[in-house]
Write a protein that holds these residues in place. Structure first.
Motif, PDB file in Angstrom:
ATOM      1  N   ARG A 118      24.860  40.215  39.145  1.00 18.31           N
ATOM      2  CA  ARG A 118      26.349  40.533  38.926  1.00 18.31           C
ATOM      3  C   ARG A 118      26.524  41.052  40.337  1.00 18.31           C
ATOM      4  O   ARG A 118      27.803  40.804  40.798  1.00 18.31           O
ATOM      5  CB  ARG A 118      26.326  41.477  37.950  1.00 18.31           C
ATOM      6  N   LEU A 160      39.517  30.614  32.291  1.00 16.74           N
ATOM      7  CA  LEU A 160      39.576  31.769  33.452  1.00 16.74           C
ATOM      8  C   LEU A 160      39.278  31.391  34.739  1.00 16.74           C
ATOM      9  O   LEU A 160      38.091  30.889  34.849  1.00 16.74           O
ATOM     10  CB  LEU A 160      38.655  32.902  32.959  1.00 16.74           C
ATOM     11  N   ARG A 161      40.340  31.263  35.510  1.00 17.10           N
ATOM     12  CA  ARG A 161      40.268  30.558  36.825  1.00 17.10           C
ATOM     13  C   ARG A 161      40.051  31.858  37.826  1.00 17.10           C
ATOM     14  O   ARG A 161      40.965  31.975  38.472  1.00 17.10           O
ATOM     15  CB  ARG A 161      41.331  29.728  37.286  1.00 17.10           C
ATOM     16  N   MET A 174      43.433  40.069  29.449  1.00 16.68           N
ATOM     17  CA  MET A 174      43.661  41.502  29.883  1.00 16.68           C
ATOM     18  C   MET A 174      44.430  42.109  28.800  1.00 16.68           C
ATOM     19  O   MET A 174      44.248  43.127  28.354  1.00 16.68           O
ATOM     20  CB  MET A 174      44.617  41.747  31.289  1.00 16.68           C
ATOM     21  N   VAL A 180      46.974  48.066  41.405  1.00 17.14           N
ATOM     22  CA  VAL A 180      48.268  47.664  40.961  1.00 17.14           C
ATOM     23  C   VAL A 180      49.312  48.774  40.632  1.00 17.14           C
ATOM     24  O   VAL A 180      50.325  48.400  40.870  1.00 17.14           O
ATOM     25  CB  VAL A 180      47.796  46.661  39.620  1.00 17.14           C
ATOM     26  N   ASP A 199      35.803  42.219  55.067  1.00 20.41           N
ATOM     27  CA  ASP A 199      36.085  42.196  53.611  1.00 20.41           C
ATOM     28  C   ASP A 199      37.163  41.113  53.719  1.00 20.41           C
ATOM     29  O   ASP A 199      37.778  40.858  52.383  1.00 20.41           O
ATOM     30  CB  ASP A 199      36.418  43.370  53.324  1.00 20.41           C
ATOM     31  N   SER A 208      46.614  42.580  46.126  1.00 20.22           N
ATOM     32  CA  SER A 208      46.377  44.028  46.018  1.00 20.22           C
ATOM     33  C   SER A 208      44.772  44.114  46.370  1.00 20.22           C
ATOM     34  O   SER A 208      43.874  43.990  45.318  1.00 20.22           O
ATOM     35  CB  SER A 208      46.533  44.693  44.605  1.00 20.22           C
ATOM     36  N   ALA A 209      44.513  44.278  47.481  1.00 21.10           N
ATOM     37  CA  ALA A 209      43.196  44.504  48.096  1.00 21.10           C
ATOM     38  C   ALA A 209      42.487  45.536  47.497  1.00 21.10           C
ATOM     39  O   ALA A 209      41.373  45.677  47.078  1.00 21.10           O
ATOM     40  CB  ALA A 209      43.157  43.962  49.376  1.00 21.10           C
ATOM     41  N   ARG A 235      36.412  39.613  48.768  1.00 21.92           N
ATOM     42  CA  ARG A 235      35.507  40.926  48.657  1.00 21.92           C
ATOM     43  C   ARG A 235      36.273  42.129  48.215  1.00 21.92           C
ATOM     44  O   ARG A 235      35.598  43.003  47.737  1.00 21.92           O
ATOM     45  CB  ARG A 235      34.974  41.214  50.082  1.00 21.92           C
ATOM     46  N   LYS A 236      37.472  42.147  48.469  1.00 26.06           N
ATOM     47  CA  LYS A 236      38.483  43.223  48.053  1.00 26.06           C
ATOM     48  C   LYS A 236      39.507  42.532  47.277  1.00 26.06           C
ATOM     49  O   LYS A 236      40.538  41.730  47.812  1.00 26.06           O
ATOM     50  CB  LYS A 236      39.017  43.966  49.116  1.00 26.06           C
ATOM     51  N   ASN A 237      39.485  42.836  45.741  1.00 25.87           N
ATOM     52  CA  ASN A 237      40.728  42.376  45.175  1.00 25.87           C
ATOM     53  C   ASN A 237      40.870  43.018  44.019  1.00 25.87           C
ATOM     54  O   ASN A 237      39.830  43.175  43.011  1.00 25.87           O
ATOM     55  CB  ASN A 237      40.260  41.016  44.677  1.00 25.87           C
ATOM     56  N   ASN A 238      41.702  44.027  43.910  1.00 24.25           N
ATOM     57  CA  ASN A 238      41.952  44.890  42.770  1.00 24.25           C
ATOM     58  C   ASN A 238      43.354  44.564  41.925  1.00 24.25           C
ATOM     59  O   ASN A 238      44.291  45.281  42.136  1.00 24.25           O
ATOM     60  CB  ASN A 238      42.309  46.438  43.534  1.00 24.25           C
ATOM     61  N   THR A 239      43.144  43.298  41.478  1.00 24.84           N
ATOM     62  CA  THR A 239      44.355  42.851  40.532  1.00 24.84           C
ATOM     63  C   THR A 239      43.993  42.738  38.978  1.00 24.84           C
ATOM     64  O   THR A 239      43.690  41.751  38.688  1.00 24.84           O
ATOM     65  CB  THR A 239      44.829  41.530  41.063  1.00 24.84           C
ATOM     66  N   GLY A 240      43.816  43.905  38.715  1.00 24.33           N
ATOM     67  CA  GLY A 240      43.739  44.042  36.912  1.00 24.33           C
ATOM     68  C   GLY A 240      42.286  44.091  36.670  1.00 24.33           C
ATOM     69  O   GLY A 240      41.471  44.429  37.544  1.00 24.33           O
ATOM     70  N   TYR A 241      41.799  44.091  35.368  1.00 23.14           N
ATOM     71  CA  TYR A 241      40.636  44.236  34.914  1.00 23.14           C
ATOM     72  C   TYR A 241      39.555  43.550  35.280  1.00 23.14           C
ATOM     73  O   TYR A 241      39.798  42.007  35.634  1.00 23.14           O
ATOM     74  CB  TYR A 241      40.786  44.268  33.213  1.00 23.14           C
ATOM     75  N   ASP A 242      38.504  43.819  35.818  1.00 18.08           N
ATOM     76  CA  ASP A 242      37.290  43.055  36.229  1.00 18.08           C
ATOM     77  C   ASP A 242      36.774  42.265  35.130  1.00 18.08           C
ATOM     78  O   ASP A 242      35.619  42.564  34.439  1.00 18.08           O
ATOM     79  CB  ASP A 242      36.378  43.822  36.946  1.00 18.08           C
ATOM     80  N   LEU A 243      37.096  41.073  34.787  1.00 16.70           N
ATOM     81  CA  LEU A 243      36.583  40.225  33.585  1.00 16.70           C
ATOM     82  C   LEU A 243      35.429  39.567  34.242  1.00 16.70           C
ATOM     83  O   LEU A 243      34.431  39.114  33.358  1.00 16.70           O
ATOM     84  CB  LEU A 243      37.803  39.195  33.296  1.00 16.70           C
ATOM     85  N   VAL A 297      49.429  48.548  35.339  1.00 17.96           N
ATOM     86  CA  VAL A 297      48.920  47.486  35.405  1.00 17.96           C
ATOM     87  C   VAL A 297      49.443  46.229  34.656  1.00 17.96           C
ATOM     88  O   VAL A 297      49.854  45.302  35.118  1.00 17.96           O
ATOM     89  CB  VAL A 297      47.389  47.785  35.079  1.00 17.96           C
ATOM     90  N   ASN A 312      32.708  48.107  47.441  1.00 17.74           N
ATOM     91  CA  ASN A 312      33.791  49.023  46.982  1.00 17.74           C
ATOM     92  C   ASN A 312      33.257  50.028  45.780  1.00 17.74           C
ATOM     93  O   ASN A 312      32.089  50.201  45.761  1.00 17.74           O
ATOM     94  CB  ASN A 312      34.589  48.044  46.267  1.00 17.74           C
ATOM     95  N   SER A 343      44.552  37.879  47.741  1.00 16.61           N
ATOM     96  CA  SER A 343      44.655  38.909  46.642  1.00 16.61           C
ATOM     97  C   SER A 343      46.084  39.733  47.312  1.00 16.61           C
ATOM     98  O   SER A 343      46.036  40.197  48.477  1.00 16.61           O
ATOM     99  CB  SER A 343      43.586  39.989  46.447  1.00 16.61           C
ATOM    100  N   ASP A 391      46.170  34.454  37.564  1.00 14.11           N
ATOM    101  CA  ASP A 391      45.812  33.392  36.534  1.00 14.11           C
ATOM    102  C   ASP A 391      46.162  33.771  35.102  1.00 14.11           C
ATOM    103  O   ASP A 391      46.014  34.977  34.692  1.00 14.11           O
ATOM    104  CB  ASP A 391      44.204  33.237  36.668  1.00 14.11           C
ATOM    105  N   HIS A 396      32.895  40.609  35.974  1.00 15.73           N
ATOM    106  CA  HIS A 396      31.642  41.608  35.360  1.00 15.73           C
ATOM    107  C   HIS A 396      31.559  41.883  33.597  1.00 15.73           C
ATOM    108  O   HIS A 396      30.534  42.343  33.225  1.00 15.73           O
ATOM    109  CB  HIS A 396      32.013  42.967  35.807  1.00 15.73           C
ATOM    110  N   LEU A 397      32.786  41.592  32.948  1.00 15.02           N
ATOM    111  CA  LEU A 397      32.571  41.753  31.564  1.00 15.02           C
ATOM    112  C   LEU A 397      31.847  40.496  31.056  1.00 15.02           C
ATOM    113  O   LEU A 397      30.950  40.297  29.997  1.00 15.02           O
ATOM    114  CB  LEU A 397      33.999  41.869  30.927  1.00 15.02           C
ATOM    115  N   LEU A 399      51.722  40.666  39.607  1.00 13.01           N
ATOM    116  CA  LEU A 399      50.498  40.327  38.756  1.00 13.01           C
ATOM    117  C   LEU A 399      50.956  39.076  37.813  1.00 13.01           C
ATOM    118  O   LEU A 399      50.476  37.930  37.747  1.00 13.01           O
ATOM    119  CB  LEU A 399      49.893  41.345  37.761  1.00 13.01           C
TER     120      LEU A 399
END
Lengths: 472, 472
Positions: free
Chosen positions: A165, A181-182, B450, B430, B384, B425-426, A188-196, B468, B163, B423, B443, A198-199, B438
């Motif tokens: 992972r 899910l595309r 989500m 959000v 990054d 939001s790096a 490397r840095k992308n904070n746009t919502g839940y981390d699917l 979010v 991160n 992205s 996507d 890793h789910l 978003l």
């Protein structure tokens, strides 16, 4: 949850209208078997889609008809995740035709591959671009990336580079409703919502079918080296590991603990394997990969001198050539084969907090003493707290003599792991083997949340039913 | 989803029976404000629980009564995640009293802290144990770990150390039904079910309230060094980064791109900041941390020589002392303050694939040219792909002159980012600022999944509603 049905002739006929003929394959026994022979599937509709859209078509049809789907990668999993023995003719969805390397980008330090690409092919593609894909497992010649990610595979380089992972930047997957899910991305840095991402990684195909992934590439170490050192005891091995990392930093690629029993097994069953230090009670294999100005031999000699002064190590040998380094690794990698030749009663893929390793190792024999007399071979990736803890019959007895003991040994070992706040599945996953262990040992809050997520994403329960969570 | 209600006097009275008096605090304006003044809460019931069980008591009561809960860490977030301007008197749940460092273990290389511990205190506790906690952000003196994890904070060392999520081994959290997820663990390898840790990290308090975390500690680099180098152009900066990593491996701790505009702003507004290379169009700050046998100065001089030979760099200076290294960092870290003094029209926390940085930078000015004449200061963590892309008025004009342009600029920049598969939001998250982005750019498969997860875990929608995901 509705009742699941089988992939009958009618269902297959309907699918034939929506899929190319190449997606249909004759079922073969190998898709219904697994390496240790513990589970066998009865039958199934074998499908090998060639594109993500075809996977989506299959899953959509399966969701509509409540037909279960068992995703199939390289078939190397050891916990039965790829075999649904209790289902009558599910879809067995093999990713083997989705085997394209979509993009290798040395500037980006990323590679995008389809789920059916063999792990070793990823390593080779990385090397051809003068980069490293560091994930290394015994099954790398046949394991496919989709399965590697779905089980969050580990291996010997986790200390330096992390688990599967940690090497994945983005994924594409088909969700249980057939939507896609595309999420392929090298960001490397992308904070746009839940981390699917890793789910789905580590979800063993129960929440979605990974169809492609963007993986990290890393710089290839310029200079490599290795040493074997005999350590005073397991506690000294931990101190040596920290000393090595304090002095050499991330350059420590692997740090493997080897117990005397493993060396004795090698001497008994594979005398061709060289044992450079003889058979010390505890020894470690240290592997380094350094940059252009690094000197692994000097670094290891320096480490040995400091560790010897601190009475952590009693003996040691630094590889003087790449050939000698390979010999050290041959020794380490032959231990599982020696184990097979001796024939274990019971083997355990467990981890404990690193600092608890000495206590765990010392308490292990007492934990199983009431069950009978056994030999224990404990070895593994001590830098990750991940021990392979294998229990063998005494000389002159066979594993068959202990068929009755297996369950009690497993319970005793897992109870001890749990008492040390460890994990009963370190790197192989849950599959169908450890569903009951999860129910026994997992935090109830986590288990309830897992079930809620499974119900939310897969209300009909079609994706790999019975793996990770009990189907009901 | 049921209608949410307010934390009225009656509700507070009931809570007083179940919580100690210390958990109740007078509301103060600072809990209803945020750094950039874009949102202001109207009112709220301020609660500061002292234990995880007290957090669970609050959330359970809130779930029963459908009272929204807004988690509050250090209040340093830049996207409004901590301020529910549109809610009438929610619970504002501050983690400030949960500020114990529960355990530091140098052998384990792990530290367990409660959510209210200040980031800088974690760094200091690590240092006291001769270890490194590498996460470094501008707000580290007031940001609390719960918020740092909930927003998956980034910073300058992501290139080497990842991160916030990459530095977290386990979490404890209160889920929306008031149950406790007990996932504190230093285990490096643990494949027992879905990774809820990564689901909650970066979820900005909408799926659970993180109450404590076990974080990774790392070896402290023995020798550090830094250099500034003027590069031919942004593409040369990427080549230089790869060259540095090929030669020095993970020893490259940071690699920051600095555009001329930032240096001009420094010269204009903060003349006390030294500019060792003058004002080249593009320059980089490279920071190294090496082991006991490493020599950062020699490594950087070697890198410069090779890069100069390859025509990547035109000028450079290697720090000859720790003081000079700090000067370089003072330069880099003063750019945001210089930006504030100039007064930006619009600032953007974005990332693009690393290989796309040159194209993105060259296409940026054209993307906003139709809106008006602007100055662009682009700088950031190029290793990054994370750029701070800030748009300023021309000399003689003020940000107020462009109030009408702000939205168009944002749209143009985000569209360009999206075209490059980047992205919007790096590293800031959000919050409430980018909910619409978003919906525009994410996507659809991810957004739908989500929403399904949010509904499954938080059916009443009480946790941080409107962050979010749009509350509805």
């Amino acid at each position: 949850m509705k009742d699941l049905t089988s992939a009958t002739g009618d269902f297959a006929e309907r699918l034939r209208r929506d899929l190319p003929a190449a997606a249909f394959r004759e079922m073969e026994p190998r898709y219904l078997e697994e390496p240790r022979g513990r589970w066998a599937g009865r039958d199934g509709l074998l499908l090998a889609p060639g594109t993500t859209e075809e996977v989506a078509t299959i899953v959509r049809a399966a969701a509509d008809a409540c037909v279960p789907v068992v995703p199939y990668g390289g078939g190397t999993g050891l916990v039965g995740g790829q075999i649904a023995a209790d289902l009558d003719a599910p879809i067995v969805l093999s990713l083997e035709r989705m085997n394209r390397i979509r993009k290798v980008d040395a500037t980006e330090n990323a590679i995008t591959v389809e789920a059916g690409v063999i792990l070793q092919s990823v390593q080779e593609a990385a090397e051809a671009a003068d980069r490293l894909f560091p994930l290394t497992i015994a099954a790398q010649g046949s394991a496919r990336i989709g399965g590697v990610l779905s089980t969050n595979a580990g291996g010997v380089n986790v200390l330096r580079y992390g688990n599967a992972r940690d090497l994945c930047l983005g994924i594409e997957a088909v969700l249980p409703d057939g939507s896609i899910l595309r999420g392929l991305s090298p960001l490397r840095k992308n904070n746009t919502g839940y981390d699917l991402r890793h789910l789905l990684i580590g979800a063993e195909g129960t929440l979605g079918i990974i169809t492609a992934a963007t993986l990290k590439l890393l710089p290839r170490p310029v200079h490599t080296g290795a040493a074997m050192m005999a350590v005073r005891d397991p506690a000294a091995a931990l101190d040596l590991l920290n000393l090595a990392r304090d002095r050499i930093g991330e350059g420590v690629s692997a740090f493997e603990l080897i117990g005397r029993m493993g060396l004795d097994f090698l001497a008994e069953t594979m005398p061709e394997v060289r044992l450079p230090l003889g058979t010390p009670d505890w020894s470690v294999l240290i592997d380094l990969g350094l940059g252009v100005s690094g000197d692994p031999q000097a670094a290891l000699e320096d480490l040995f001198a400091v560790a010897h002064e601190a009475a952590l190590v009693t003996d040691g040998v630094v590889a003087q050539s790449e050939g000698q380094r390979r010999d050290f690794w041959t020794l380490r990698e032959s231990i599982p084969e020696a184990n097979r030749r001796i024939g274990s009663v019971s083997s355990h893929d467990i981890s404990v907090p690193i600092a608890s390793i000495p206590a765990f190792i010392s308490e292990g024999p007492a934990a199983i003493a009431a069950i009978g007399e056994f030999r224990i071979n404990c070895f593994g990736h001590v830098g990750d707290g991940n021990l392979h803890y294998n229990v063998f019959p005494m000389p002159g007895r066979s594993r068959a003599d202990h068929d009755e003991d297996r369950k009690a040994i497993k319970t005793a070992v897992h109870d001890l792991v749990h008492a040390h706040h460890g994990s009963v599945s370190a790197e192989h996953g849950v599959g169908r083997l450890k569903v009951g262990d999860l129910e026994t040992y997992l935090d109830p809050g986590k288990l309830a949340a897992m079930r809620a997520i499974k119900r939310a994403l897969d209300p009909a329960g079609i994706l790999n039913p019975g793996a990770v969570l009990r189907a009901n």
